[in-house]
Design a protein around this motif. Structure first.
Motif, PDB file in Angstrom:
ATOM      1  N   ASP A 242       0.846  -1.196   0.000  1.00  0.00           N
ATOM      2  CA  ASP A 242       0.000   0.000   0.000  1.00  0.00           C
ATOM      3  C   ASP A 242       0.874   1.237   0.000  1.00  0.00           C
ATOM      4  OD1 ASP A 242      -1.738   2.037   0.354  1.00  0.00           O
ATOM      5  OD2 ASP A 242      -2.478   1.379   2.299  1.00  0.00           O
ATOM      6  N   THR A 244       0.248   4.179   0.257  1.00  0.00           N
ATOM      7  CA  THR A 244      -0.159   5.288   1.115  1.00  0.00           C
ATOM      8  C   THR A 244       0.634   5.343   2.396  1.00  0.00           C
ATOM      9  OG1 THR A 244      -1.870   4.056   2.289  1.00  0.00           O
ATOM     10  CG2 THR A 244      -2.519   5.148   0.249  1.00  0.00           C
ATOM     11  N   THR A 246       3.901   5.056   2.475  1.00  0.00           N
ATOM     12  CA  THR A 246       5.221   5.589   2.227  1.00  0.00           C
ATOM     13  C   THR A 246       5.396   6.849   3.044  1.00  0.00           C
ATOM     14  OG1 THR A 246       5.185   4.716  -0.017  1.00  0.00           O
ATOM     15  CG2 THR A 246       6.814   6.422   0.461  1.00  0.00           C
ATOM     16  N   CYS A 256      -1.053  13.284  -3.413  1.00  0.00           N
ATOM     17  CA  CYS A 256      -2.232  12.431  -3.256  1.00  0.00           C
ATOM     18  C   CYS A 256      -1.818  10.980  -3.108  1.00  0.00           C
ATOM     19  CB  CYS A 256      -3.212  12.599  -4.424  1.00  0.00           C
ATOM     20  SG  CYS A 256      -2.605  12.108  -6.051  1.00  0.00           S
ATOM     21  N   THR A 257      -2.695  10.211  -2.488  1.00  0.00           N
ATOM     22  CA  THR A 257      -2.522   8.776  -2.338  1.00  0.00           C
ATOM     23  C   THR A 257      -3.805   8.083  -2.776  1.00  0.00           C
ATOM     24  OG1 THR A 257      -3.314   8.777  -0.053  1.00  0.00           O
ATOM     25  CG2 THR A 257      -0.944   9.045  -0.387  1.00  0.00           C
ATOM     26  N   THR A 259      -6.009   4.202  -2.226  1.00  0.00           N
ATOM     27  CA  THR A 259      -6.128   2.896  -1.591  1.00  0.00           C
ATOM     28  C   THR A 259      -7.309   2.143  -2.193  1.00  0.00           C
ATOM     29  OG1 THR A 259      -7.448   3.883   0.190  1.00  0.00           O
ATOM     30  CG2 THR A 259      -5.098   3.612   0.587  1.00  0.00           C
ATOM     31  N   THR A 280      -3.091  14.502   0.225  1.00  0.00           N
ATOM     32  CA  THR A 280      -2.245  14.503   1.419  1.00  0.00           C
ATOM     33  C   THR A 280      -1.453  15.793   1.566  1.00  0.00           C
ATOM     34  OG1 THR A 280      -0.453  13.450   0.183  1.00  0.00           O
ATOM     35  CG2 THR A 280      -1.986  12.004   1.350  1.00  0.00           C
ATOM     36  N   THR A 351      -0.558   3.961  -7.235  1.00  0.00           N
ATOM     37  CA  THR A 351       0.123   5.247  -7.195  1.00  0.00           C
ATOM     38  C   THR A 351      -0.849   6.320  -7.633  1.00  0.00           C
ATOM     39  OG1 THR A 351       0.945   5.009  -9.477  1.00  0.00           O
ATOM     40  CG2 THR A 351       2.366   4.232  -7.697  1.00  0.00           C
ATOM     41  N   CYS A 352      -0.741   7.483  -7.024  1.00  0.00           N
ATOM     42  CA  CYS A 352      -1.609   8.615  -7.338  1.00  0.00           C
ATOM     43  C   CYS A 352      -0.747   9.814  -7.700  1.00  0.00           C
ATOM     44  CB  CYS A 352      -2.507   8.947  -6.152  1.00  0.00           C
ATOM     45  SG  CYS A 352      -3.644  10.324  -6.457  1.00  0.00           S
TER      46      CYS A 352
END
Length: 355
Positions: A242, A244, A246, A256-257, A259, A280, A351-352
């Motif tokens: 995931d 997010t 990181t 951004c993230t 999920t 984020t 990935t976003c």
């Protein structure tokens, strides 16, 4: 709470637990994901695509050799159901990272005094966003500590080594329980710190006596949240189920993230998925793009909603629709799809990118 009683069952349960991260909340709880706790980063270090856990990190490998893989399949369950807010005098010195020996799983190997645990690199006095798994959500407070200057990292961790530097009650959550979502809150790290330290988080439920205990190895060396000692190269979490989690210190404007979770698995050969896109950063974003790769032959049935497909499976790319591209700071939006095939296990890495 389920307890796996053999290595065979534990390995089989790996896929079930990872699938549960996509499907429904489990009866388990949480540890710190950033700065990463020992159990969380060792799980990341060892988890392979087939669901087996085979650590690269030598400290994680030694812990698995001592107590098996069951604790890592339950990395979120370092807890005591009878704690009632207690710390010193309840959990012995030297057993802080395992929550003593009275929990549902044997985390005693994660008390080992070693210099090669996975390590998060930080800057003293910096602002960070702490993240704590909400595998099962509960009301309550998080009290966080750091080791005192002069702490000896080559000796067992004692309660007298720790000093509190903050607390928070009922912080926001990045997504629903049962997966890799988390509670998050902003923290200014203590000033005057350098070299190796431990950050300890005590999660105290307000609706029961159950408490959770979490040890994260860090070094104050001017770092920005980089993780070393994880994965085959030892420089970053691998595999990363995931993205997010990181670590990010003071997120840049417009980050951004994304999920993914399965919302409906009620019919064979099909499932329904939902992707949450979260800003984020500290400023609004005006468009986003999410990518991932299905590795198990999954596909789309029909057209996803609330998103525009620019690349079809297996290498998926979905962009925002005309009406949901703008996301406020700390805000989120979702898009969904009907999928063909089995629920992905493990969860693909998303990935976003702000568009």
């Amino acid at each position: 709470m389920r307890v796996f009683r053999s290595a065979v069952v534990a390995v089989a349960a790996a896929l079930a637990l990872i699938t549960a991260a996509l499907v429904v909340p489990a009866q388990a709880h949480g540890v710190t994901m950033f700065p990463g706790s020992r159990t969380f980063l060792c799980w990341q270090d060892g988890l392979r695509e087939n669901g087996a856990i085979q650590p690269y990190n030598p400290a994680c490998a030694a812990a698995v050799s001592q107590s098996g893989t069951t604790p890592l399949y339950n990395w979120f369950a370092v807890l005591r159901s009878d704690a009632g807010g207690r710390t010193s005098g309840f959990i012995p010195d030297g057993q802080i990272c395992s929550a003593g020996t009275g929990g549902p799983y044997d985390f005693s190997a994660y008390n080992a005094v070693r210099s090669d645990w996975p390590l998060t690199h930080l800057t003293s006095g910096a602002n960070i966003t702490m993240r704590h798994s909400n595998w099962a959500a509960h009301p309550g407070s998080f009290v966080y500590y750091v080791t005192k200057n002069g702490w000896n990292p080559n000796a067992p961790l004692k309660w007298s080594d720790l000093e509190q530097f903050g607390s928070v009650s009922n912080p926001p959550q990045s997504g629903g329980p049962g997966g890799l979502s988390y509670y998050y809150w902003n923290v200014q790290l203590p000033t005057g710190k350098s070299g190796r330290h431990m950050i300890f988080v005590h999660w105290i439920r307000s609706d029961s006596n159950e408490n959770f205990y979490s040890c994260s190895d860090v070094t104050f060396d001017g770092g920005n949240g980089e993780v070393t000692g994880v994965g085959p190269g030892g420089s970053s979490p691998s595999p990363d189920p995931d993205p997010t989690i990181t670590p990010t210190v003071t997120p840049p404007p417009g980050g951004c993230t994304a999920t993914l979770r399965a919302t409906d698995t009620g019919w064979a050969g099909h499932f329904q998925g939902e992707v949450t896109v979260r800003n984020t950063g500290t400023a609004p974003i005006n468009g986003w793009k999410v990518k991932w790769t299905f590795s198990g032959g999954q596909g789309f049935e029909g057209t996803p909603w609330n998103g525009v497909v620019s690349s079809q499976p297996p290498a998926v790319e979905v962009k925002n629709a005309s009406y949901n591209g703008q996301i406020a700071a700390n805000g989120s939006t979702t898009f969904g799809f009907n999928g063909t095939g089995s629920v992905p296990s493990p969860v693909p890495a998303l990935t976003c990118t702000p568009a």
